[in-house]
Design an enzyme around this catalytic site. Structure first.
Site, PDB file in Angstrom:
ATOM      1  N   ASP A  60      69.328  58.343  54.582  1.00  0.00           N
ATOM      2  CA  ASP A  60      68.573  59.533  54.961  1.00  0.00           C
ATOM      3  C   ASP A  60      68.409  59.637  56.475  1.00  0.00           C
ATOM      4  O   ASP A  60      67.896  60.639  56.987  1.00  0.00           O
ATOM      5  CB  ASP A  60      67.215  59.591  54.260  1.00  0.00           C
ATOM      6  CG  ASP A  60      66.335  58.390  54.524  1.00  0.00           C
ATOM      7  OD1 ASP A  60      66.713  57.514  55.318  1.00  0.00           O
ATOM      8  OD2 ASP A  60      65.234  58.323  53.916  1.00  0.00           O
ATOM      9  N   LYS A 130      68.604  54.387  46.432  1.00  0.00           N
ATOM     10  CA  LYS A 130      67.671  53.525  47.152  1.00  0.00           C
ATOM     11  C   LYS A 130      66.382  54.282  47.386  1.00  0.00           C
ATOM     12  O   LYS A 130      66.401  55.456  47.760  1.00  0.00           O
ATOM     13  CB  LYS A 130      68.252  53.066  48.494  1.00  0.00           C
ATOM     14  CG  LYS A 130      67.315  52.126  49.270  1.00  0.00           C
ATOM     15  CD  LYS A 130      67.992  51.505  50.486  1.00  0.00           C
ATOM     16  CE  LYS A 130      68.089  52.458  51.651  1.00  0.00           C
ATOM     17  NZ  LYS A 130      66.746  52.823  52.202  1.00  0.00           N
ATOM     18  N   GLU A 132      62.155  53.797  48.909  1.00  0.00           N
ATOM     19  CA  GLU A 132      61.253  52.992  49.713  1.00  0.00           C
ATOM     20  C   GLU A 132      59.920  52.816  49.003  1.00  0.00           C
ATOM     21  O   GLU A 132      59.348  53.789  48.507  1.00  0.00           O
ATOM     22  CB  GLU A 132      61.021  53.665  51.078  1.00  0.00           C
ATOM     23  CG  GLU A 132      62.287  53.813  51.900  1.00  0.00           C
ATOM     24  CD  GLU A 132      62.029  54.553  53.211  1.00  0.00           C
ATOM     25  OE1 GLU A 132      60.835  54.783  53.546  1.00  0.00           O
ATOM     26  OE2 GLU A 132      63.006  54.903  53.900  1.00  0.00           O
ATOM     27  N   GLU A 199      63.169  45.573  55.875  1.00  0.00           N
ATOM     28  CA  GLU A 199      63.281  46.159  57.215  1.00  0.00           C
ATOM     29  C   GLU A 199      62.124  45.757  58.125  1.00  0.00           C
ATOM     30  O   GLU A 199      60.959  45.824  57.727  1.00  0.00           O
ATOM     31  CB  GLU A 199      63.348  47.694  57.133  1.00  0.00           C
ATOM     32  CG  GLU A 199      63.457  48.341  58.506  1.00  0.00           C
ATOM     33  CD  GLU A 199      63.822  49.810  58.463  1.00  0.00           C
ATOM     34  OE1 GLU A 199      63.918  50.431  59.547  1.00  0.00           O
ATOM     35  OE2 GLU A 199      64.017  50.352  57.354  1.00  0.00           O
TER      36      GLU A 199
END
Length: 306
Positions: A60, A130, A132, A199
């Site tokens: 993204d 994916k 988050e 991350e």
């Protein structure tokens, strides 16, 4: 441009086998580092395929690097689908994963299923999604995997929540925060994720999470001891002119080459050295040209001097 089909860049001499989730798990067990790279269009997808990336992520981050948005939260599902289809035409062997845009999986698990089904069905060859989030999204991850949609998790810094996090800040620096990162990773794994991006966390924490999990971890700003690494294409190639994060290493300087090329083209056009008659132009047979001028003269259409 040429009307002939583009040839794939020269990469591996042997045809590549398709990268599967099982292969990624085997790579974790053998401690073979996994390479994941973002792609946003056919050329970048083709490069990931030709030069042996293990996972191609339609990230993204295309919101900023391709579409000029201020953050990933502005990206729509329709825009993501458009780019997924382009990447899929070039990326065949790597596992193809797509980010679920902000707002497409937050309302309910069933809403997430509908969005993910669109990504897999309309995204040509997208194989996994994916998203988050940590423990709070475990139910959504579980529901997606129950209906057969492979899920890659993402813990630590979550760019789609950068406002709530007061910016793009390192996560897990304090003991309590580190414990939350571990709990989130374990919860997402337990819910069925096949891999987890970690991350912007301290390298010690990323190593600890990697050892605790049975699924691969893909680090970005998480040190060298995760199961693999991911970077944004424009960071790797040096084309992004925005902020350079500490964890970014520019492996090429394409931006300088683009600047050199555009400036050289501009100057060649202005000084009329391009295009040249000899090298870049098509010619007419002299006899045919004379006949053409005679025809024009008879019709009174001869060239007029200015």
């Amino acid at each position: 441009m040429s009307v002939r089909p583009q040839e794939a860049p020269s990469g591996s001499s042997q045809p590549r086998k398709k990268v599967t989730i099982a292969k990624l798990h085997a790579m974790k067990r053998s401690k073979t580092p996994i390479t994941m790279l973002t792609a946003y269009d056919y050329p970048t997808g083709l490069a990931c395929d030709s030069y042996d990336a293990d996972i191609t992520l339609v990230g993204d981050s295309l919101a900023q690097v391709c579409l000029g948005y201020a953050s990933t939260t502005a990206l729509t599902l329709d825009e993501m689908l458009h780019h997924c289809r382009a990447v899929a035409r070039g990326s065949k062997a790597p596992l193809l994963v797509a980010d679920m845009p902000f707002g497409t999986y937050h309302v309910s698990a069933e809403d997430a299923v509908r969005s993910a089904v669109r990504l897999l069905r309309e995204g040509s060859a997208v194989e996994a999604v994916k998203l988050e989030g940590g423990a709070e999204l475990a139910g959504t991850v579980r529901r997606l995997t129950e209906v057969g949609i492979p899920v890659m998790g993402h813990v630590g810094l979550q760019p789609q929540r950068h406002v709530a996090l007061s910016g793009y800040r390192v996560q897990g620096k304090e003991a309590a925060a580190a414990a939350r990162v571990v709990r989130d990773a374990l919860a997402v794994q337990e819910a069925g994720a096949f891999a987890i991006v970690v991350e912007a966390v301290p390298w010690q924490l990323a190593e600890y999470v990697t050892e605790r999990l049975s699924v691969p971890t893909i680090g970005i700003g998480a040190g060298p001891r995760t199961s693999g690494q991911v970077l944004v294409w424009d960071d790797v190639m040096g084309t992004w002119s925005g902020h350079k994060a500490k964890f970014v290493r520019r492996f090429a300087d394409v931006r300088s080459e683009v600047k050199r090329g555009v400036e050289a083209y501009r100057e060649a056009v202005r000084d009329r050295s391009f295009p040249s008659v000899e090298d870049h132009s098509y010619a007419m047979d002299p006899g045919e040209w004379e006949r053409f001028l005679e025809m024009e003269a008879r019709e009174g259409r001869g060239a007029q001097s200015s």
